[in-house]
Design a protein around this motif. Structure first.
Motif, mmCIF file in Angstrom:
data_model
loop_
_atom_site.group_PDB
_atom_site.id
_atom_site.type_symbol
_atom_site.label_atom_id
_atom_site.label_comp_id
_atom_site.label_asym_id
_atom_site.label_seq_id
_atom_site.Cartn_x
_atom_site.Cartn_y
_atom_site.Cartn_z
ATOM 1 N N ALA A 492 0.827 -1.209 0.000
ATOM 2 C CA ALA A 492 0.000 0.000 0.000
ATOM 3 C C ALA A 492 0.861 1.258 0.000
ATOM 4 C CB ALA A 492 -0.938 -0.001 1.203
ATOM 5 N N GLU A 493 1.954 1.245 0.748
ATOM 6 C CA GLU A 493 2.833 2.415 0.794
ATOM 7 C C GLU A 493 3.459 2.685 -0.579
ATOM 8 O OE1 GLU A 493 4.312 2.180 5.462
ATOM 9 O OE2 GLU A 493 5.500 1.239 3.883
ATOM 10 N N TRP A 494 3.963 1.640 -1.212
ATOM 11 C CA TRP A 494 4.570 1.824 -2.524
ATOM 12 C C TRP A 494 3.525 2.182 -3.579
ATOM 13 C CZ3 TRP A 494 9.292 3.046 -3.334
ATOM 14 C CH2 TRP A 494 10.298 2.622 -2.471
ATOM 15 N N THR A 495 2.331 1.617 -3.423
ATOM 16 C CA THR A 495 1.250 1.996 -4.340
ATOM 17 C C THR A 495 0.927 3.473 -4.194
ATOM 18 O OG1 THR A 495 0.292 -0.225 -4.265
ATOM 19 C CG2 THR A 495 -1.135 1.565 -5.007
ATOM 20 N N GLY A 496 0.900 3.967 -2.958
ATOM 21 C CA GLY A 496 0.658 5.382 -2.727
ATOM 22 C C GLY A 496 1.704 6.254 -3.395
ATOM 23 N N VAL A 497 2.971 5.835 -3.318
ATOM 24 C CA VAL A 497 4.040 6.586 -3.966
ATOM 25 C C VAL A 497 3.833 6.620 -5.483
ATOM 26 C CG1 VAL A 497 6.513 6.650 -4.450
ATOM 27 C CG2 VAL A 497 5.712 6.129 -2.138
ATOM 28 N N VAL A 498 3.529 5.458 -6.060
ATOM 29 C CA VAL A 498 3.339 5.376 -7.510
ATOM 30 C C VAL A 498 2.139 6.212 -7.943
ATOM 31 C CG1 VAL A 498 2.756 3.828 -9.417
ATOM 32 C CG2 VAL A 498 4.452 3.139 -7.715
ATOM 33 N N VAL A 499 1.032 6.093 -7.211
ATOM 34 C CA VAL A 499 -0.175 6.850 -7.551
ATOM 35 C C VAL A 499 0.100 8.342 -7.478
ATOM 36 C CG1 VAL A 499 -2.485 7.439 -6.731
ATOM 37 C CG2 VAL A 499 -1.807 5.048 -6.914
ATOM 38 N N GLY A 500 0.808 8.776 -6.443
ATOM 39 C CA GLY A 500 1.143 10.191 -6.330
ATOM 40 C C GLY A 500 2.001 10.673 -7.480
ATOM 41 N N LEU A 501 2.969 9.873 -7.879
ATOM 42 C CA LEU A 501 3.832 10.254 -8.998
ATOM 43 C C LEU A 501 3.053 10.304 -10.304
ATOM 44 C CD1 LEU A 501 7.072 8.234 -8.141
ATOM 45 C CD2 LEU A 501 6.662 10.685 -7.817
ATOM 46 N N VAL A 502 2.109 9.361 -10.494
ATOM 47 C CA VAL A 502 1.269 9.387 -11.684
ATOM 48 C C VAL A 502 0.427 10.662 -11.706
ATOM 49 C CG1 VAL A 502 -0.681 8.283 -12.849
ATOM 50 C CG2 VAL A 502 1.201 6.894 -11.986
ATOM 51 N N GLY A 503 -0.127 11.027 -10.553
ATOM 52 C CA GLY A 503 -0.908 12.261 -10.468
ATOM 53 C C GLY A 503 -0.068 13.482 -10.819
ATOM 54 N N ILE A 504 1.178 13.518 -10.332
ATOM 55 C CA ILE A 504 2.077 14.625 -10.662
ATOM 56 C C ILE A 504 2.325 14.671 -12.160
ATOM 57 C CG2 ILE A 504 4.452 15.441 -10.422
ATOM 58 C CD1 ILE A 504 4.388 14.415 -7.532
ATOM 59 N N GLY A 505 2.580 13.502 -12.764
ATOM 60 C CA GLY A 505 2.820 13.455 -14.203
ATOM 61 C C GLY A 505 1.630 13.916 -15.015
ATOM 62 N N LEU A 506 0.426 13.476 -14.632
ATOM 63 C CA LEU A 506 -0.779 13.885 -15.358
ATOM 64 C C LEU A 506 -1.037 15.382 -15.208
ATOM 65 C CD1 LEU A 506 -3.187 10.910 -14.566
ATOM 66 C CD2 LEU A 506 -2.048 11.410 -16.731
ATOM 67 N N ALA A 507 -0.731 15.929 -14.041
ATOM 68 C CA ALA A 507 -0.904 17.368 -13.843
ATOM 69 C C ALA A 507 0.015 18.156 -14.766
ATOM 70 C CB ALA A 507 -0.628 17.732 -12.384
ATOM 71 N N LEU A 508 1.232 17.670 -14.949
ATOM 72 C CA LEU A 508 2.157 18.347 -15.852
ATOM 73 C C LEU A 508 1.683 18.255 -17.302
ATOM 74 C CD1 LEU A 508 5.573 17.233 -14.304
ATOM 75 C CD2 LEU A 508 4.430 19.442 -14.075
ATOM 76 N N VAL A 509 1.094 17.110 -17.677
ATOM 77 C CA VAL A 509 0.537 16.970 -19.022
ATOM 78 C C VAL A 509 -0.637 17.920 -19.213
ATOM 79 C CG1 VAL A 509 -0.669 15.395 -20.591
ATOM 80 C CG2 VAL A 509 1.308 14.589 -19.296
ATOM 81 N N LEU A 510 -1.500 18.016 -18.179
ATOM 82 C CA LEU A 510 -2.674 18.875 -18.256
ATOM 83 C C LEU A 510 -2.291 20.340 -18.436
ATOM 84 C CD1 LEU A 510 -5.775 18.557 -18.059
ATOM 85 C CD2 LEU A 510 -5.574 19.079 -15.618
ATOM 86 N N SER A 511 -1.132 20.721 -17.912
ATOM 87 C CA SER A 511 -0.705 22.120 -17.999
ATOM 88 C C SER A 511 -0.421 22.566 -19.429
ATOM 89 C CB SER A 511 0.548 22.331 -17.144
ATOM 90 O OG SER A 511 1.658 21.626 -17.690
ATOM 91 N N ARG A 512 -0.375 21.624 -20.357
ATOM 92 C CA ARG A 512 -0.097 21.959 -21.751
ATOM 93 C C ARG A 512 -1.363 22.369 -22.511
ATOM 94 N NH1 ARG A 512 4.858 20.223 -23.484
ATOM 95 N NH2 ARG A 512 4.115 20.141 -25.637
ATOM 96 N N PHE A 513 -2.531 22.277 -21.866
ATOM 97 C CA PHE A 513 -3.781 22.580 -22.545
ATOM 98 C C PHE A 513 -4.379 23.871 -21.984
ATOM 99 C CE2 PHE A 513 -3.196 18.040 -22.840
ATOM 100 C CZ PHE A 513 -3.514 17.763 -24.158
ATOM 101 N N ASP A 514 -5.065 24.621 -22.850
ATOM 102 C CA ASP A 514 -5.743 25.862 -22.455
ATOM 103 C C ASP A 514 -7.190 25.533 -22.113
ATOM 104 O OD1 ASP A 514 -6.471 28.471 -21.981
ATOM 105 O OD2 ASP A 514 -6.712 28.975 -24.097
#
Length: 617
Positions: A492-514
């Motif tokens: 669960a701890e490692w899953t939390g780390v992975v999920v958080g990193l995925v969320g960070i990555g998706l947020a950076l992708v989202l920043s490319r759209f208006d």
């Protein structure tokens, strides 16, 4: 008409009259209406849309005088001279997408609007550092105290969380950065129509507290999707859990991280990447270290940070508004900025009827499937405490809504009186952060940015913990043969780390759209992905006849139809969730009639048999 411009879904035209010109607007009503005060400077010769809510006009000067650039804000209906765009005399001027260009004296030059950076001061950074380190400290304290003792401690706080703390955590999880930034932006842009959703939601939560929560709390669940296995089939449970994980990670985490990061970065000079990383990394840290107890108690603290920052902000905003508070309210009422209940029967708009449907389907019928919310309810020590936690949540909905919508209206009043303080190129969602960075004193700015961070991190931590719980309980513990409480917690701890990193990555992708309004986007994505398995819960809890085959068919049909409606843009996105759930319920129930009725005992699994206890699964 001397000029035409398209902005904010409307056609704007300036018409010459005595001594100047008047602005007219043509929108969805298909009728021209005069808007804003008359432009006394003259008759514009050109117009161009700038940003999401401004129109840049060019007014020719007299003999030997330079032309004048002036902007009109379609939201506050106010004109503002653009002192930043200095036009020399005797040149030929043309409008560009971000400003002006001119030719004269053998040279070509240009001037444009820029999103200026209002750098944070050391008191602001000190406040942010204290806040972030405090959140990490809470996670470390619970990690040292619990020593990863058990899955029960990590996932549901040993079922020892006081009802009042769980209730405040429910509210903190529900608020998120969307409420802190996008709701004031929505109220600034339009009115209080969306507040009707909060008012109606309170009634829905009353039903949930009395009927739904006690039923599920008695089953001693860790993942709420265990109910679907007991009621229907393991396949339904795993399908619904997978869809919930996709909804939380794909449609919520990225928006919740990206919205405050973009708004703050566009104003303060803090790069959007660093803003996302600060929120994301610290949230991953305290969530994976401390488990559910750290999540709930940081939520509790973050609510006070959020409310403190919001109250400071609204006081400072109103202090800068011309006239008395009574005058401000009168102006807001006269312009319809406080309109709350829209009773039109128009499926293309967000109206009271849409909110009734949304509350019925998003609160009453989907609360049981929302692992993020239910995990707090399941962390309380008893059925009675679980119900009380929902009552606390409901009691905070209305004052919290009034505060955030009030900020939006106060911003409208402030920038109507001071249109020159706005930056035309900034998105509407950056309106509140612009005021925070540009108008507030040092230290207070840091406090309110900490409040924005708290709004995002409280929801983000809840999602990380809940997704880790679902991944562990619904998949890992079912598929891995050799397991132990320690291995489950570690997973669960490692899953939390992975999920958080995925969320960070998706947020950076989202920043490319208006994107014009992330508040609307979050509603749209939830409606597309969240309706099918919510309908499965409704069929399970409110009917005896529904079975696994019928529910599976209902889920698939609801997803297909909702995506078709989304593609065709038939109705307002607020209706997507209701439509998806309704289709799943109707199709799922009818399809169930073609298969044998459930053979397993339904004791304690429906509202008809809730007085009888079902065995935990």
């Amino acid at each position: 008409a001397s000029t035409l411009a398209w902005q904010s879904g409307a056609l704007l035209a300036t018409v010459a009259d005595d001594g100047g010109s008047t602005l007219w607007r043509l929108d969805g009503a298909r009728a021209w209406t005069p808007v804003g005060p008359p432009l006394a400077a003259g008759v514009p010769s050109a117009a161009h849309a700038i940003g999401q809510a401004h129109v840049l006009y060019l007014v020719p000067g007299g003999t030997g005088q330079p032309a004048q650039a002036i902007t009109y804000n379609t939201i506050t209906a106010s004109w503002s001279p653009t002192d930043a765009l200095k036009i020399p005399p005797g040149v030929v001027v043309a409008l560009r997408h971000d400003g002006l260009a001119w030719t004269g004296a053998g040279e070509t030059a240009q001037a444009g609007f820029r999103a200026g950076k209002l750098l944070l001061t050391w008191p602001d950074w000190t406040v942010l550092a204290v806040y972030l380190s405090s959140m990490a400290g809470v996670g470390a304290w619970f990690w040292l105290r619990e020593k990863r003792a058990s899955t029960d401690s990590f996932f549901v706080g040993s079922r020892a969380i006081p009802f009042w703390a769980a209730g405040v955590s429910l509210y903190a999880t529900n608020v998120s950065s969307i409420s802190f930034i996008a709701i004031p932006a929505k109220a600034f842009e339009s009115n209080w129509t969306y507040l009707a959703n909060n008012l109606i939601a309170v009634l829905g939560l009353v039903f949930v507290a009395i009927w739904i929560v006690p039923l599920l709390r008695r089953l001693n669940l860790v993942s709420v999707f265990s109910y679907l296995e007991t009621r229907f089939h393991p396949g339904i449970r795993m399908l619904a859990s997978a869809m919930c994980i996709a909804t939380q990670v794909g449609s919520r985490m990225s928006v919740i991280l990206y919205l405050p990061a973009l708004a703050i970065a566009s104003i303060t000079g803090v790069d959007v990447v660093w803003s996302i990383l600060m929120m994301g990394v610290f949230t991953i840290l305290y969530t994976t270290l401390g488990g559910m107890k750290a999540v709930i108690w940081t939520d509790f603290a973050q609510v006070f940070v959020m409310f403190g920052g919001a109250l400071f902000a609204i006081v400072f905003i109103l202090a800068g508004v011309d006239g008395s508070a009574l005058d401000a309210v009168s102006h807001a009422l006269a312009e319809g900025k406080l309109k709350t209940f829209d009773l039109d029967f128009d499926l293309a708009k967000a109206t009271v009827w849409g909110f009734v449907f949304l509350v019925l389907f998003d609160v009453v019928l989907t609360f049981p499937k929302d692992q993020v919310l239910m995990q707090r309810v399941l962390s309380t020590p008893s059925d009675r405490a679980a119900g009380r936690s929902v009552w606390i949540f409901a009691a905070m909905m209305i004052p919290g809504g009034l505060l955030f919508y009030g900020i939006g209206t106060a911003l409208w009043l402030y920038y109507r009186d001071h249109p020159e303080r706005m930056n035309p190129v900034l998105p509407i969602d950056a309106t509140f952060p612009l005021f925070i960075a540009a108008e507030l004193p040092a230290g207070v700015t840091g406090l309110i940015i900490a409040g924005i961070f708290a709004a995002a991190m409280s929801t983000l931590s809840s999602i990380i913990n809940s997704v880790a719980t679902m991944a562990t309980v619904d998949f890992h513990d079912r598929l891995v043969r050799e397991r132990s409480p320690q291995r489950s917690v570690r997973f669960a701890e490692w899953t939390g780390v992975v999920v958080g990193l995925v969320g960070i990555g998706l947020a950076l992708v989202l920043s490319r759209f208006d994107i014009r309004s992330l508040f609307d986007v979050s509603i749209e994505l939830l409606g597309l992905l969240g309706g099918g398995f919510a309908g499965a819960y409704t069929l399970g809890m409110f009917t005896r006849r529904a079975n696994s085959a019928g529910v599976a068919i209902g889920i698939c049909v609801s997803l297909a139809v909702t995506f078709a409606i989304w593609t065709l843009r038939i109705v307002h996105p607020y209706y997507y969730l209701a439509i998806s759930i309704a289709i799943c319920i109707v199709v799922g129930y009818v399809a169930s009639l073609f298969f044998p009725p459930p053979q397993r005992s339904l004791e304690g699994l429906t509202i008809h048999t809730r007085g009888k206890q079902a065995a935990p699964h």
